[in-house]
Design an enzyme around this catalytic site. Structure first.
Site, PDB file in Angstrom:
ATOM      1  N   CYS A  51      -1.247   8.496   7.027  1.00  0.00           N
ATOM      2  CA  CYS A  51      -2.156   8.351   6.497  1.00  0.00           C
ATOM      3  C   CYS A  51      -3.126   7.800   7.794  1.00  0.00           C
ATOM      4  O   CYS A  51      -2.972   7.740   8.725  1.00  0.00           O
ATOM      5  CB  CYS A  51      -2.614   7.500   5.931  1.00  0.00           C
ATOM      6  SG  CYS A  51      -1.872   7.354   3.791  1.00  0.00           S
TER       7      CYS A  51
ATOM      8  N   CYS B 121       7.959   4.029   5.225  1.00  0.00           N
ATOM      9  CA  CYS B 121       6.971   3.602   4.691  1.00  0.00           C
ATOM     10  C   CYS B 121       8.158   3.823   3.357  1.00  0.00           C
ATOM     11  O   CYS B 121       7.242   2.761   2.806  1.00  0.00           O
ATOM     12  CB  CYS B 121       5.814   5.434   3.725  1.00  0.00           C
ATOM     13  SG  CYS B 121       7.263   6.772   3.421  1.00  0.00           S
TER      14      CYS B 121
ATOM     15  N   CYS C 157      -3.740   4.690   9.440  1.00  0.00           N
ATOM     16  CA  CYS C 157      -2.258   3.850   9.822  1.00  0.00           C
ATOM     17  C   CYS C 157      -1.639   4.609  11.177  1.00  0.00           C
ATOM     18  O   CYS C 157      -0.317   4.443  11.089  1.00  0.00           O
ATOM     19  CB  CYS C 157      -1.429   3.138   8.926  1.00  0.00           C
ATOM     20  SG  CYS C 157      -1.671   2.746   7.780  1.00  0.00           S
TER      21      CYS C 157
ATOM     22  N   CYS D 149       0.761  -1.403  -0.129  1.00  0.00           N
ATOM     23  CA  CYS D 149      -0.430  -0.288   0.065  1.00  0.00           C
ATOM     24  C   CYS D 149       1.024   0.994   0.010  1.00  0.00           C
ATOM     25  O   CYS D 149       0.909   2.573  -0.802  1.00  0.00           O
ATOM     26  CB  CYS D 149      -1.218  -0.174   1.076  1.00  0.00           C
ATOM     27  SG  CYS D 149      -2.541   1.358   1.253  1.00  0.00           S
ATOM     28  N   CYS D 150       1.893   1.241   1.261  1.00  0.00           N
ATOM     29  CA  CYS D 150       2.706   1.888   1.096  1.00  0.00           C
ATOM     30  C   CYS D 150       3.732   2.497  -0.054  1.00  0.00           C
ATOM     31  O   CYS D 150       4.346   3.989  -0.643  1.00  0.00           O
ATOM     32  CB  CYS D 150       3.723   2.314   1.749  1.00  0.00           C
ATOM     33  SG  CYS D 150       2.933   3.073   3.508  1.00  0.00           S
TER      34      CYS D 150
END
Length: 210
Positions: free
Chosen positions: A180, A206, A183, A97-98
């Site tokens: 984010c 990240c 998170c 995702c990062c």
């Protein structure tokens, strides 16, 4: 050298191919850079998962600080990513995702620059003790400048207070390090400022700075 001199050197060396990045936890680096290089490019990465306070801080910086604020976004929207990889990828594969929402979009955005400045400070976490003031980012093939690397928390607080620098309101609500929304958690007083990032996992970065 003082942070202002470091920015002055980078701007003199790389000219318009030097920019500043900001996650909008505060506008200290953007403000400092604007005093040395008015109108400098400040790159902000909108992952699609930000707190509304972070977007509000970005808008306030764009309106009040003498910088050219550039907002960049991932190739896929959050909905498109959910469709391609499954809902809430940040839960099932936070590294991917990062990569999709941070690392790759920033690398693409920096393709037109030879050097970039970050707000990394060694005082933020033990993992950043060795953050060089000026270094070579081999992954991006660019010079990475961290003008605030040596600043203590006290120096940062003093600069913000003396210059009326914009700060994300979440900082005063228990979020000393803001990423984010899904998170990022509040941090207990005295804990590592970045312990609220990816809480409950072994993840600490990240990927942008590793």
């Amino acid at each position: 050298a003082p942070a202002e001199v470091i920015i002055e050197w980078a701007a003199a060396t790389f000219g318009e191919r030097f920019c500043v990045t900001s996650s909008m936890g505060d506008a200290a680096l953007a403000h400092l850079a604007s005093t040395v290089v008015p109108g400098i490019d400040v790159v902000f990465l909108d992952t699609g998962y930000h707190f509304v306070e972070t977007i509000g801080t970005r808008d306030a910086v764009a309106a009040t600080v003498d910088v050219n604020l550039l907002t960049i976004t991932p190739v896929q929207s959050v909905a498109e990513q959910d469709a391609a990889y499954g809902k809430d990828l940040y839960k099932t594969d936070p590294d991917l995702c990062c990569k999709l929402r941070k690392v790759q979009p920033l690398a693409d955005a920096l393709s037109g620059y030879d050097a970039w400045a970050t707000g990394l400070r060694r005082a933020e976490t033990h993992n950043r003790v060795i953050a060089p003031v000026i270094g070579w980012d081999a992954k991006k093939g660019k010079v990475k400048v961290s003008p605030l690397a040596r600043w203590s928390d006290e120096q940062m607080e003093r600069y913000i207070a003396e210059n009326g620098v914009l700060v994300n309101p979440l900082v005063y609500d228990g979020y000393p390090s803001i990423g984010c929304a899904p998170c990022t958690r509040r941090v207990a007083p005295g804990d590592d400022p970045r312990s609220g990032r990816w809480a409950g996992t072994n993840k600490t970065e990240c990927g942008i700075h590793t």
